[in-house]
Scaffold this active site. Structure first.
Site, PDB file in Angstrom:
ATOM      1  N   ARG A   1       1.043  -1.404   0.031  1.00 45.51           N
ATOM      2  CA  ARG A   1      -0.137  -0.093   0.092  1.00 45.51           C
ATOM      3  C   ARG A   1       0.961   1.416  -0.139  1.00 45.51           C
ATOM      4  O   ARG A   1       0.525   2.362  -0.661  1.00 45.51           O
ATOM      5  CB  ARG A   1      -0.934  -0.091   1.160  1.00 45.51           C
ATOM      6  CG  ARG A   1      -1.858  -1.226   1.234  1.00 45.51           C
ATOM      7  CD  ARG A   1      -3.112  -1.071   0.481  1.00 45.51           C
ATOM      8  NE  ARG A   1      -4.102   0.040   0.859  1.00 45.51           N
ATOM      9  CZ  ARG A   1      -5.214   0.376   0.215  1.00 45.51           C
ATOM     10  NH1 ARG A   1      -5.624  -0.497  -0.652  1.00 45.51           N
ATOM     11  NH2 ARG A   1      -5.919   1.336   0.386  1.00 45.51           N
TER      12      ARG A   1
ATOM     13  N   THR B   1      -5.034   6.311  -2.914  1.00 49.45           N
ATOM     14  CA  THR B   1      -6.126   5.862  -3.791  1.00 49.45           C
ATOM     15  C   THR B   1      -6.339   7.103  -4.750  1.00 49.45           C
ATOM     16  O   THR B   1      -6.286   6.777  -6.093  1.00 49.45           O
ATOM     17  CB  THR B   1      -7.629   5.866  -3.115  1.00 49.45           C
ATOM     18  OG1 THR B   1      -7.375   4.845  -2.150  1.00 49.45           O
ATOM     19  CG2 THR B   1      -8.497   5.347  -3.989  1.00 49.45           C
TER      20      THR B   1
ATOM     21  N   HIS C   1      -4.258  -2.064  -7.995  1.00 55.10           N
ATOM     22  CA  HIS C   1      -4.959  -2.436  -6.860  1.00 55.10           C
ATOM     23  C   HIS C   1      -3.917  -2.995  -5.839  1.00 55.10           C
ATOM     24  O   HIS C   1      -3.203  -3.770  -6.439  1.00 55.10           O
ATOM     25  CB  HIS C   1      -6.147  -3.114  -7.197  1.00 55.10           C
ATOM     26  CG  HIS C   1      -6.611  -4.133  -5.901  1.00 55.10           C
ATOM     27  ND1 HIS C   1      -7.422  -3.775  -4.976  1.00 55.10           N
ATOM     28  CD2 HIS C   1      -6.075  -5.449  -5.611  1.00 55.10           C
ATOM     29  CE1 HIS C   1      -7.696  -4.685  -4.211  1.00 55.10           C
ATOM     30  NE2 HIS C   1      -6.908  -5.749  -4.171  1.00 55.10           N
TER      31      HIS C   1
HETATM   32  P1  ATP Z   1      -7.999  -0.815  -4.471  1.00 60.49           P
HETATM   33  O1  ATP Z   1      -9.178  -1.710  -3.717  1.00 60.49           O
HETATM   34  O2  ATP Z   1      -8.375  -0.637  -6.018  1.00 60.49           O
HETATM   35  O3  ATP Z   1      -6.777  -1.005  -4.369  1.00 60.49           O
HETATM   36  P2  ATP Z   1      -8.131   1.380  -2.775  1.00 60.49           P
HETATM   37  O4  ATP Z   1      -8.274   0.322  -1.779  1.00 60.49           O
HETATM   38  O5  ATP Z   1      -6.971   2.277  -2.807  1.00 60.49           O
HETATM   39  O6  ATP Z   1      -7.979   0.946  -4.304  1.00 60.49           O
HETATM   40  P3  ATP Z   1     -11.041   1.700  -2.510  1.00 60.49           P
HETATM   41  O7  ATP Z   1     -11.697   2.594  -1.615  1.00 60.49           O
HETATM   42  O8  ATP Z   1     -11.054   0.292  -2.089  1.00 60.49           O
HETATM   43  O9  ATP Z   1      -9.547   2.253  -2.827  1.00 60.49           O
HETATM   44  O10 ATP Z   1     -11.564   1.888  -3.886  1.00 60.49           O
HETATM   45  C1  ATP Z   1     -11.420   1.012  -4.986  1.00 60.49           C
HETATM   46  C2  ATP Z   1     -11.579   1.513  -6.124  1.00 60.49           C
HETATM   47  O11 ATP Z   1     -12.408   2.383  -6.552  1.00 60.49           O
HETATM   48  C3  ATP Z   1     -10.461   2.499  -6.413  1.00 60.49           C
HETATM   49  O12 ATP Z   1      -9.044   2.019  -6.492  1.00 60.49           O
HETATM   50  C4  ATP Z   1     -10.587   3.434  -7.469  1.00 60.49           C
HETATM   51  O13 ATP Z   1     -10.362   2.724  -8.831  1.00 60.49           O
HETATM   52  C5  ATP Z   1     -12.270   3.451  -7.422  1.00 60.49           C
HETATM   53  N1  ATP Z   1     -12.694   4.537  -6.406  1.00 60.49           N
HETATM   54  C6  ATP Z   1     -12.349   4.733  -5.094  1.00 60.49           C
HETATM   55  N2  ATP Z   1     -13.059   5.937  -4.721  1.00 60.49           N
HETATM   56  C7  ATP Z   1     -13.735   6.481  -5.988  1.00 60.49           C
HETATM   57  C8  ATP Z   1     -14.301   7.786  -6.083  1.00 60.49           C
HETATM   58  N3  ATP Z   1     -14.569   8.583  -5.209  1.00 60.49           N
HETATM   59  N4  ATP Z   1     -14.578   8.089  -7.261  1.00 60.49           N
HETATM   60  C9  ATP Z   1     -14.371   7.328  -8.301  1.00 60.49           C
HETATM   61  N5  ATP Z   1     -13.587   5.987  -8.327  1.00 60.49           N
HETATM   62  C10 ATP Z   1     -13.193   5.691  -6.847  1.00 60.49           C
HETATM   63 MG    MG Z   2      -9.696  -1.253  -1.862  1.00 60.78          MG
END
Ligand code: ATP
Ligand code: MG
Length: 150
Positions: A96, A102, A126
């Site tokens: 991470r 993100t 991811h």
């Molecule tokens: P990932 O799970 O893909 O590693 P993350 O854990 O950093 O990402 P999460 O909150 O799990 O973030 O969100 C999953 C994915 O959804 C993000 O990586 C991004 O592609 C998308 N995402 C998250 N927040 C938003 C938002 N506010 N608007 C558009 N897309 C979003």
């Molecule tokens: Mg995530």
């Protein structure tokens, strides 16, 4: 099937990575994999594939009530991805850190999202967010009985 019990010794030492469709399409896959290896992660499973909408839905189900969910499913099933299991001490936490925030606007300089992401949604990569989810996600992508790794 991949078995949590048979692989208990890997708990805390693996994470799931997905190079997302935006980064694969732009030709960043090898640069990203090099960065991952240079950071000390061992790739113990790897495949290039396309996710069906159904699989993308299941994978990101925790976000199904969010306003961006439909678009996220559309994006994640829009083209080839590269999924891999990465092994390292503290794999989840360290990965991470390597991928960055993100939202690429907030991602620290030199992180994968800082270097290769396009937007909050199309953020290149991811990484699992907990050891428990890492095992679940590794099982989802690689439903095999045992990881052969010394
Ligand atoms: P990932 O799970 O893909 O590693 P993350 O854990 O950093 O990402 P999460 O909150 O799990 O973030 O969100 C999953 C994915 O959804 C993000 O990586 C991004 O592609 C998308 N995402 C998250 N927040 C938003 C938002 N506010 N608007 C558009 N897309 C979003
Ligand atoms: Mg995530």
């Amino acid at each position: 099937m991949f078995s949590f019990k048979k692989n208990y010794n890997l708990f805390g030492k693996i994470t799931l990575s997905i190079i997302k469709p935006d980064a694969v399409e732009k030709g960043y896959s090898i640069s990203i994999l090099s960065k991952i290896i240079d950071a000390g992660f061992h790739i113990i499973a790897l495949k290039m594939m396309e996710l069906s909408k159904k699989s993308a839905f299941i994978f990101y189900e925790e976000h199904k009530e969010k306003y961006f969910f439909d678009s996220l499913i559309e994006f994640m099933s829009s083209g080839p991805i590269i999924s891999s299991i990465l092994k390292k001490e503290n794999a989840v936490k360290d990965f991470r850190i390597l991928i960055g925030d993100t939202n690429p606007i907030n991602a620290k300089k030199g992180t994968i999202r800082n270097l290769y992401a396009t937007s909050l949604e199309k953020n290149a990569i991811h990484g699992s967010d907990s050891n428990k989810n890492a095992f679940k996600e590794c099982q989802f992508f690689f439903p095999i009985e045992k990881f052969y790794y010394k």
